[in-house]
Design a protein around this motif. Structure first.
Motif, PDB file in Angstrom:
ATOM      1  N   ILE A 104       0.840  -1.208   0.000  1.00  0.00           N
ATOM      2  CA  ILE A 104       0.000   0.000   0.000  1.00  0.00           C
ATOM      3  C   ILE A 104       0.869   1.250   0.000  1.00  0.00           C
ATOM      4  N   TYR A 105       1.935   1.213   0.806  1.00  0.00           N
ATOM      5  CA  TYR A 105       2.853   2.358   0.848  1.00  0.00           C
ATOM      6  C   TYR A 105       3.464   2.629  -0.530  1.00  0.00           C
ATOM      7  N   ILE A 106       3.904   1.569  -1.210  1.00  0.00           N
ATOM      8  CA  ILE A 106       4.530   1.750  -2.525  1.00  0.00           C
ATOM      9  C   ILE A 106       3.536   2.340  -3.519  1.00  0.00           C
ATOM     10  N   PHE A 107       2.316   1.821  -3.549  1.00  0.00           N
ATOM     11  CA  PHE A 107       1.328   2.324  -4.503  1.00  0.00           C
ATOM     12  C   PHE A 107       0.933   3.770  -4.180  1.00  0.00           C
ATOM     13  N   VAL A 108       0.817   4.095  -2.891  1.00  0.00           N
ATOM     14  CA  VAL A 108       0.469   5.470  -2.519  1.00  0.00           C
ATOM     15  C   VAL A 108       1.564   6.432  -2.946  1.00  0.00           C
ATOM     16  N   VAL A 109       2.817   6.068  -2.690  1.00  0.00           N
ATOM     17  CA  VAL A 109       3.933   6.952  -3.052  1.00  0.00           C
ATOM     18  C   VAL A 109       4.042   7.092  -4.567  1.00  0.00           C
ATOM     19  N   VAL A 110       3.897   5.978  -5.290  1.00  0.00           N
ATOM     20  CA  VAL A 110       4.073   6.016  -6.743  1.00  0.00           C
ATOM     21  C   VAL A 110       2.951   6.815  -7.410  1.00  0.00           C
ATOM     22  N   TYR A 111       1.695   6.563  -7.027  1.00  0.00           N
ATOM     23  CA  TYR A 111       0.573   7.186  -7.730  1.00  0.00           C
ATOM     24  C   TYR A 111       0.195   8.548  -7.164  1.00  0.00           C
TER      25      TYR A 111
END
Length: 395
Positions: free
Chosen positions: A289-296
């Motif tokens: 979730i952290y990776i997707f939030v940061v990326v998008y």
């Protein structure tokens, strides 16, 4: 998926060609996450060492128990062994990379030359393949348990060929999904420092969009869809077991006793596998979730995420790294077969060698055996001994 965790989702995804970026920007993000210093390095090293030892020892014990106990050689236990092997491999590869980054720098690669180029691609390939194999093994275990509960059959009717095909398919599917790593991961040297970094350049002009699409497709196909499917199967299995009730007036019949045992056994197995599935989601979903939030939300708009979010992401990574060390603990806590197998294995390791025990037993019982054998001979052949004495006297 480990490659996404090892990379900085903000700076690395905005300009992934590290040979054309300033490495100082990465250092500023790391300084925001955790201050550099000896106490931080010592703490991170101790955590990584604990994860490394518990994962290697625990998963090796799981494989040894299934190998030694013949009655545990079932399709589900073979798939659990496959899961343990993949967890063993992932810990053996990811922890040394973490050690290097703790004491050196981001994306550091200590192996130089042509061997460094080959190992850069191979290590990250095997790393993410092992993670994919873990969830695919959980998927096959759920399918096996659903088949056994929906169509109850005698124990272990699954042929060995089918079990081998399932285990082989987990590795083949994962290898195909991550085969692009042999192109995207590149080894190069900048300012005398060797790096191993992921990039689609020069094949794709917009490297960030390519990596974002790759992350989304792989995570959807290998994590989200299998996880939802596994949860659906286990939910239907729990409903089926609850609806199946044994009549009270038939408690003395053999059929009702067998049905009760079948329910108890299935509930124990489901409880253990649901705990393994919960541990997987608890360890992996926060960092995903952290990776997707940061990326998008931030990298896509070329913005820097808040420092508190970066700190949260830093420690969710260690939670994901700890997942392979948690699974063996769950097996030995919830399964009586694994507990008994572990006790036998430890007992065999702590007991003296077999030849030493045999020697002790022979020396201990030797006088009694000699005495009993002489008495038996005297009772069996009294006449023959007398005739021999008479003949000797005559001579």
């Amino acid at each position: 998926m480990y490659s996404e965790l090892m990379a900085d989702p903000n700076s690395a995804m905005n300009d992934t060609n590290l040979s054309k970026t300033d490495h100082g920007n990465n250092l500023t993000h790391i300084a925001c996450v955790v201050p550099n210093g000896t106490p931080t390095q010592v703490a991170e090293t101790m955590v990584c060492a604990l994860i490394f030892l518990t994962s290697l020892i625990g998963n090796a014990l799981v494989v040894s128990v299934v190998y030694r106990e013949r009655r545990m050689r079932t399709s589900v236990n073979f798939l659990i062994t496959n899961l343990a092997v993949s967890d063993f491999l992932s810990s053996m590869l990811v922890i040394p990379i973490l050690f290097v980054e703790i004491f050196y720098y981001k994306d550091a690669w200590l192996i130089a030359g042509s061997l460094g180029a080959v190992s850069c691609k191979t290590v990250y390939f095997l790393l993410d393949v092992s993670v994919a194999v873990s969830l695919l093994s959980l998927l096959y275990i759920a399918i096996e348990r659903y088949t056994a509960i929906s169509t109850p059959l005698p124990a272990d009717t699954t042929p060995r060929r089918r079990c081998k095909a399932m285990i082989t398919s987990t590795w083949l599917i994962a290898c195909v999904m991550y085969s692009t790593y042999f192109y995207t991961f590149n080894f190069f040297v900048k300012n005398g420092r060797p790096y191993c970094h992921q990039s689609w350049k020069p094949l794709v002009k917009n490297d960030f969009e390519a990596l974002k699409m790759e992350l989304t497709i792989r995570t959807t196909l290998l994590v989200f869809i299998p996880f939802v499917f596994i949860v659906t199967l286990y939910s239907s299995m729990l409903l089926r077991i609850r609806r199946t009730c044994v009549p009270c007036d038939a408690s003395d019949s053999l059929g009702s006793i067998g049905q009760k045992r079948w329910q108890i056994r299935n509930r124990k197995v489901l409880r253990m596998m649901l705990t393994v599935l919960f541990a997987y989601g608890f360890c992996w979903f926060p960092c995903l979730i952290y990776i997707f939030v940061v990326v998008y939300a931030w990298s896509d708009k070329k913005l820097e995420p808040p420092c508190l979010l970066m700190i949260f992401g830093k420690y969710t990574f260690y939670l994901a790294f700890a997942n392979p060390s948690i699974n063996p603990i769950i097996y030995f806590m919830f399964s009586e077969n694994y507990k008994n197998g572990l006790r036998k294995l430890i007992g065999q390791c702590l007991s003296p060698p077999s030849f030493y025990r045999l020697k002790i037993s022979r020396t201990k019982h030797r006088p009694a055996e000699i005495k009993s054998t002489t008495l038996k001979r005297k009772k069996r052949h009294p006449v023959n001994l007398q005739h021999q004495d008479i003949e000797l006297r005559v001579l």
